[in-house]
Design an enzyme around this catalytic site. Structure first.
Site, PDB file in Angstrom:
ATOM      1  N   HIS A 217       0.875  -1.274  -0.071  1.00 20.41           N
ATOM      2  CA  HIS A 217      -0.150  -0.071  -0.327  1.00 20.41           C
ATOM      3  C   HIS A 217       0.719   0.932  -0.241  1.00 20.41           C
ATOM      4  O   HIS A 217       1.195   2.189  -0.881  1.00 20.41           O
ATOM      5  CB  HIS A 217      -0.770  -0.136   1.259  1.00 20.41           C
ATOM      6  N   GLU A 218       2.002   1.419   0.581  1.00 22.53           N
ATOM      7  CA  GLU A 218       2.629   2.412   0.780  1.00 22.53           C
ATOM      8  C   GLU A 218       3.791   2.734  -0.551  1.00 22.53           C
ATOM      9  O   GLU A 218       3.621   3.805  -0.809  1.00 22.53           O
ATOM     10  CB  GLU A 218       3.146   2.361   2.275  1.00 22.53           C
ATOM     11  N   HIS A 221       1.812   4.610  -2.724  1.00 21.50           N
ATOM     12  CA  HIS A 221       1.577   5.946  -2.328  1.00 21.50           C
ATOM     13  C   HIS A 221       2.466   6.364  -2.825  1.00 21.50           C
ATOM     14  O   HIS A 221       3.479   7.056  -4.122  1.00 21.50           O
ATOM     15  CB  HIS A 221       1.672   6.351  -1.331  1.00 21.50           C
ATOM     16  N   ASP A 294      -7.604   8.124   2.164  1.00 15.54           N
ATOM     17  CA  ASP A 294      -6.772   8.313   1.427  1.00 15.54           C
ATOM     18  C   ASP A 294      -7.818   8.579   0.831  1.00 15.54           C
ATOM     19  O   ASP A 294      -7.879   9.738  -0.252  1.00 15.54           O
ATOM     20  CB  ASP A 294      -5.882   7.369   1.224  1.00 15.54           C
TER      21      ASP A 294
END
Ligand code: ZN
Length: 416
Positions: A217-218, A221, A294
């Site tokens: 997930h990070e 980003h 988000d």
């Protein structure tokens, strides 16, 4: 600041908080106002400073008082207005300064000429302001030779004076904990993260599966961010949980203060926000609850583009929200009354913007899937990637997926 003005002028300074005027018994506040001005006139020329002016100066038409309180406040306010009008030409000068966080709630009578007719907005400091503030607080601690306050100021957009004071304090504490007498740049770096993201929670243990999801997930980003948001740089990716909610986080710092953002940059920000979810979709084929914040922020941004900035082709350069006239500092804007049709069109546009950004994020991550997996695996081992090694990794994102007409759009969106 009022004190500083008094100091510069070399005159006595009286300070009182607006809430001190407001009492349960009708008439007490008015008497206090009279006393204050009487004392001040004896010491004139002087400066009176009233903090939290809104406690007495709320608009009289508002009518949101409790038993007795409304009468009392009104009397106090009337007394204040009378006193402020009372300075004749021959009288010695008494200057009245006041501060409030809610100027939009003040009674109109207070703002007329001869009363509080000059207003100074004390905004969050810009880069130069932050640097000056940091220099003041940094004098109280011993700095290492390599500490670059200018770089710290650049990395802290949106910080108010109190945040910066807190930052220096945190950095000093961290240095002391290391047993060092001087505060180094890494203390500042850690302090910034503490202020932005909260404390590290080393005890919160994620299971392997969750950790893997957070890592992808990070990195999602970070990859989309590296590609899409021009003036922001990805500084750090971490899967060490911090603060209230963040299981992992991607630290993105602007390279400079920006006051105007164009459409393309906003779209880039939205895509970056959706990068985390997109990575989960691509790798795991399912999505988790981790992306809800988000999505919230992405949707808010898209809505602002349509309703405040007039960036929608379909809806044109109209402001569909009522701006900040009802709520001067912060808070949500109310929407103008629009026809059902327009409301539907707004919803559709917001959806389109978010969906387009989502597709972009998916495209970028699909075409960089190997890189996504490689960085995520590395992140799972080291928990944190930052600095040069991160820049080197993110530098490998390929460039073929920029929107073909992005240049054109960017130019068109810059306000003339
Ligand atoms: Zn996220």
């Amino acid at each position: 600041m009022a004190k500083a003005v008094a100091g510069e002028a070399g005159v006595p300074f009286f300070s009182i908080s607006g809430s001190e005027f407001v009492e349960l018994f009708v008439g007490t506040g008015a008497a206090r106002v009279r006393d204050l001005f009487e004392q001040a006139k004896k010491k004139a020329p002087c400066i009176i400073f009233i903090d939290e002016l809104d406690a007495v100066g709320k608009s009289r038409s508002g009518g949101n008082g409790f038993m007795g309180g409304n009468d009392e406040r009104e009397q106090t306010l009337n007394q204040l207005l009378t006193e402020m009008d009372g300075f004749g030409a021959g009288d010695a000068t008494v200057i009245v300064l006041a501060a409030t966080n809610r100027p939009e709630t003040l009674d109109a009578a207070l703002l007329r000429p001869g009363r509080f007719d000059r207003q100074v907005l004390v905004d969050r400091p810009d880069l130069i302001g932050r640097l000056a503030i940091l220099e003041i607080y940094a004098k109280k601690v011993k700095l290492g030779e390599k500490v670059d306050l200018k770089a710290m100021a650049t990395r802290t957009p949106g910080f108010a004076g109190a945040d910066l004071a807190n930052l220096v304090n945190e950095a000093a504490l961290l240095a002391a904990r290391r047993g060092s007498k001087v505060v180094e740049s890494e203390d500042f770096a850690e302090a910034i993260e503490r202020v932005v993201a909260g404390l590290e929670k080393k005890t919160r243990v994620l299971n392997e599966k969750e950790k893997k999801i957070v890592a992808y997930h990070e990195v999602g980003h970070a990859l989309v961010g590296a590609k899409m948001s021009g003036n922001e740089q990805i500084e750090k990716i971490s899967i060490v949980p911090r603060g209230m909610a963040a299981l992992g986080y991607t630290l993105q710092v602007p390279t400079e203060d920006r006051f105007l953002l164009n459409e393309q940059e906003l779209r880039g920000q939205i895509a970056t926000l959706l990068g985390g979810r997109a990575a989960e979709e691509i790798i795991f084929g399912s999505i988790t609850t981790g992306a809800s914040n988000d999505l919230q922020r992405a949707t808010d941004l898209a809505e602002q583009m349509v309703t405040s900035y007039g960036m929608s082709q379909v809806l044109g350069p109209l402001a569909y929200d009522k701006g900040q006239q009802n709520n001067f500092l912060g808070g949500m804007n109310a929407r103008r009354v629009v026809s059902d049709q327009t409301a539907q069109a707004i919803d559709q546009e917001v959806k389109d913007i978010v969906e387009t950004a989502h597709q972009q994020a998916l495209e970028i991550l699909t075409s960089n899937r190997q890189l996504l997996e490689m960085i995520s695996e590395q992140l799972l081992e080291t928990e944190v990637i930052e600095g040069d090694s991160l820049r080197q990794l993110l530098g490998q994102v390929d460039d073929q997926h920029l929107l073909p007409n992005s240049e054109e759009k960017a130019v068109a969106a810059i306000p003339a």
